[in-house]
Write a protein that holds these residues in place. Sequence first.
Motif, PDB file in Angstrom:
ATOM      1  N   ARG A 107       0.938  -1.173  -0.067  1.00 14.33           N
ATOM      2  CA  ARG A 107       0.272   0.008  -0.104  1.00 14.33           C
ATOM      3  C   ARG A 107       1.006   1.365   0.047  1.00 14.33           C
ATOM      4  NH1 ARG A 107      -5.456  -1.004   1.753  1.00 14.33           N
ATOM      5  NH2 ARG A 107      -5.806  -3.020   2.271  1.00 14.33           N
ATOM      6  N   PRO A 108       0.217   2.345  -0.292  1.00 13.28           N
ATOM      7  CA  PRO A 108       1.125   3.506  -0.474  1.00 13.28           C
ATOM      8  C   PRO A 108       1.690   3.954   1.215  1.00 13.28           C
ATOM      9  CG  PRO A 108      -0.888   3.966  -1.836  1.00 13.28           C
ATOM     10  CD  PRO A 108      -0.924   2.656  -0.978  1.00 13.28           C
ATOM     11  N   ARG A 109       0.914   3.730   1.862  1.00 10.10           N
ATOM     12  CA  ARG A 109       0.959   3.876   3.418  1.00 10.10           C
ATOM     13  C   ARG A 109       0.164   2.894   4.299  1.00 10.10           C
ATOM     14  NH1 ARG A 109      -1.945   7.475   7.223  1.00 10.10           N
ATOM     15  NH2 ARG A 109      -4.295   7.576   6.646  1.00 10.10           N
ATOM     16  N   PRO A 110       0.720   2.477   5.319  1.00 11.71           N
ATOM     17  CA  PRO A 110      -0.040   1.324   6.184  1.00 11.71           C
ATOM     18  C   PRO A 110      -1.427   1.495   6.408  1.00 11.71           C
ATOM     19  CG  PRO A 110       2.286   2.017   7.268  1.00 11.71           C
ATOM     20  CD  PRO A 110       1.847   2.994   5.880  1.00 11.71           C
ATOM     21  N   ILE A 115      -2.754  -3.285  11.137  1.00 12.59           N
ATOM     22  CA  ILE A 115      -3.406  -3.950  10.341  1.00 12.59           C
ATOM     23  C   ILE A 115      -2.754  -3.841   8.879  1.00 12.59           C
ATOM     24  CG2 ILE A 115      -5.549  -3.848   8.632  1.00 12.59           C
ATOM     25  CD1 ILE A 115      -6.995  -2.858  11.190  1.00 12.59           C
ATOM     26  N   GLY A 116      -2.222  -5.207   8.478  1.00 12.34           N
ATOM     27  CA  GLY A 116      -1.527  -4.752   6.951  1.00 12.34           C
ATOM     28  C   GLY A 116      -2.619  -5.407   5.701  1.00 12.34           C
ATOM     29  N   GLY A 117      -1.968  -6.141   5.055  1.00 14.50           N
ATOM     30  CA  GLY A 117      -2.887  -6.098   3.719  1.00 14.50           C
ATOM     31  C   GLY A 117      -2.185  -5.666   2.496  1.00 14.50           C
ATOM     32  N   TYR A 118      -2.468  -6.051   1.287  1.00 10.95           N
ATOM     33  CA  TYR A 118      -2.081  -5.679   0.018  1.00 10.95           C
ATOM     34  C   TYR A 118      -2.922  -4.613  -0.589  1.00 10.95           C
ATOM     35  CZ  TYR A 118       1.525  -9.410   0.754  1.00 10.95           C
ATOM     36  OH  TYR A 118       2.270 -10.085   1.482  1.00 10.95           O
ATOM     37  N   THR A 156     -12.141   8.217  -1.672  1.00 13.78           N
ATOM     38  CA  THR A 156     -11.887   8.080  -0.114  1.00 13.78           C
ATOM     39  C   THR A 156     -10.370   7.183  -0.179  1.00 13.78           C
ATOM     40  OG1 THR A 156     -13.216   6.206   0.514  1.00 13.78           O
ATOM     41  CG2 THR A 156     -14.201   8.209   0.721  1.00 13.78           C
ATOM     42  N   ARG A 157     -10.520   6.077  -0.933  1.00 13.80           N
ATOM     43  CA  ARG A 157      -9.365   5.176  -0.756  1.00 13.80           C
ATOM     44  C   ARG A 157      -7.947   5.878  -1.139  1.00 13.80           C
ATOM     45  NH1 ARG A 157     -10.456   2.378   2.942  1.00 13.80           N
ATOM     46  NH2 ARG A 157      -9.022   0.757   2.397  1.00 13.80           N
ATOM     47  N   LEU A 158      -8.263   6.688  -2.287  1.00 14.94           N
ATOM     48  CA  LEU A 158      -6.998   7.393  -2.830  1.00 14.94           C
ATOM     49  C   LEU A 158      -6.586   8.638  -1.757  1.00 14.94           C
ATOM     50  CD1 LEU A 158      -7.985   7.634  -6.763  1.00 14.94           C
ATOM     51  CD2 LEU A 158      -6.300   6.148  -5.420  1.00 14.94           C
ATOM     52  N   PHE A 159      -7.604   9.449  -1.078  1.00 16.46           N
ATOM     53  CA  PHE A 159      -7.164  10.470  -0.575  1.00 16.46           C
ATOM     54  C   PHE A 159      -6.539  10.049   0.904  1.00 16.46           C
ATOM     55  CE2 PHE A 159      -9.832  13.226  -3.099  1.00 16.46           C
ATOM     56  CZ  PHE A 159      -8.896  14.016  -3.599  1.00 16.46           C
ATOM     57  N   LEU A 160      -7.031   8.819   1.433  1.00 17.62           N
ATOM     58  CA  LEU A 160      -6.431   8.173   2.663  1.00 17.62           C
ATOM     59  C   LEU A 160      -4.963   7.676   2.198  1.00 17.62           C
ATOM     60  CD1 LEU A 160      -9.846   6.819   4.039  1.00 17.62           C
ATOM     61  CD2 LEU A 160      -8.239   8.377   5.069  1.00 17.62           C
ATOM     62  N   HIS A 161      -4.634   7.401   1.150  1.00 10.81           N
ATOM     63  CA  HIS A 161      -3.436   6.962   0.653  1.00 10.81           C
ATOM     64  C   HIS A 161      -3.444   5.570   0.999  1.00 10.81           C
ATOM     65  CE1 HIS A 161      -1.201  10.760  -0.850  1.00 10.81           C
ATOM     66  NE2 HIS A 161      -2.315  11.062  -0.423  1.00 10.81           N
ATOM     67  N   TYR A 162      -4.648   4.825   1.161  1.00  8.14           N
ATOM     68  CA  TYR A 162      -4.466   3.299   1.401  1.00  8.14           C
ATOM     69  C   TYR A 162      -4.428   2.591   0.140  1.00  8.14           C
ATOM     70  CZ  TYR A 162      -6.024   4.281   5.950  1.00  8.14           C
ATOM     71  OH  TYR A 162      -6.144   4.745   7.443  1.00  8.14           O
ATOM     72  N   HIS A 163      -4.649   3.036  -1.097  1.00  6.61           N
ATOM     73  CA  HIS A 163      -4.536   2.635  -2.473  1.00  6.61           C
ATOM     74  C   HIS A 163      -4.016   3.278  -3.597  1.00  6.61           C
ATOM     75  CE1 HIS A 163      -6.700  -1.278  -1.860  1.00  6.61           C
ATOM     76  NE2 HIS A 163      -7.409  -0.731  -1.083  1.00  6.61           N
ATOM     77  N   TRP A 164      -3.594   2.876  -4.551  1.00  6.81           N
ATOM     78  CA  TRP A 164      -2.960   3.294  -5.735  1.00  6.81           C
ATOM     79  C   TRP A 164      -4.203   3.450  -6.622  1.00  6.81           C
ATOM     80  CZ3 TRP A 164       1.819   4.719  -4.673  1.00  6.81           C
ATOM     81  CH2 TRP A 164       2.530   3.755  -3.994  1.00  6.81           C
ATOM     82  N   PHE A 165      -3.906   4.156  -7.709  1.00  6.57           N
ATOM     83  CA  PHE A 165      -4.862   4.452  -8.593  1.00  6.57           C
ATOM     84  C   PHE A 165      -5.319   3.494  -9.383  1.00  6.57           C
ATOM     85  CE2 PHE A 165      -5.906   5.593 -13.114  1.00  6.57           C
ATOM     86  CZ  PHE A 165      -6.930   6.367 -13.101  1.00  6.57           C
TER      87      PHE A 165
END
Length: 191
Positions: A107-110, A115-118, A156-165
Amino acid sequence: MVKVKFDAKFAALTAGVFIVLVLQAAGLLHGINEWVNSRLPLVDTPLMNFLTGFGGDIFLALFGAFAVITEWRKNGRVSRNTLLFILAVAIGLAAVGALKFIFAEPRPRPYGPGIGGYAFPSGHTFRAAVIAAYGSDRWRKYAPLFWAYAAGIALTRLFLHYHWFGDVLFSLLFAPWLYLLLKSLLGGKFE
């Protein structure tokens, strides 16, 4: 012999899913992902975390229960499309989990403490997009609202930096593709 109805929408989604998957596998999304991520501010606020929850398991379960209950009350049964939605959720979440394991994209950030995950693909975005695919099929006049909801969860996933585009793009394409594939294979339709 099973016939799959190929229309322009399904063909475009098939191409999109395939292209994003190939680009991800080849590592060709890395530059785009980094560029988008570096341009978006981190918005880790209570409101953003609350909103992203509408792409989680609890909201998906509540939406599914609502769909089943409203049909049961109205028709005394559950439609084939609602059953296909439930099947798409089950197959899709299993596929998302498998792809996360296969690609093991960090992920871009934890994602939260402990909590991990890909990252690839986005499960929250998949959940929202499968709701949008089914909801816009069942309640056609509200289709723009359903897709605005799915796009909002992706953001929301992008602004939280939990996911890439690429994570959210794949899920936005994969969920409606899977729903349409199952609908075509198993003969669903709304009247």
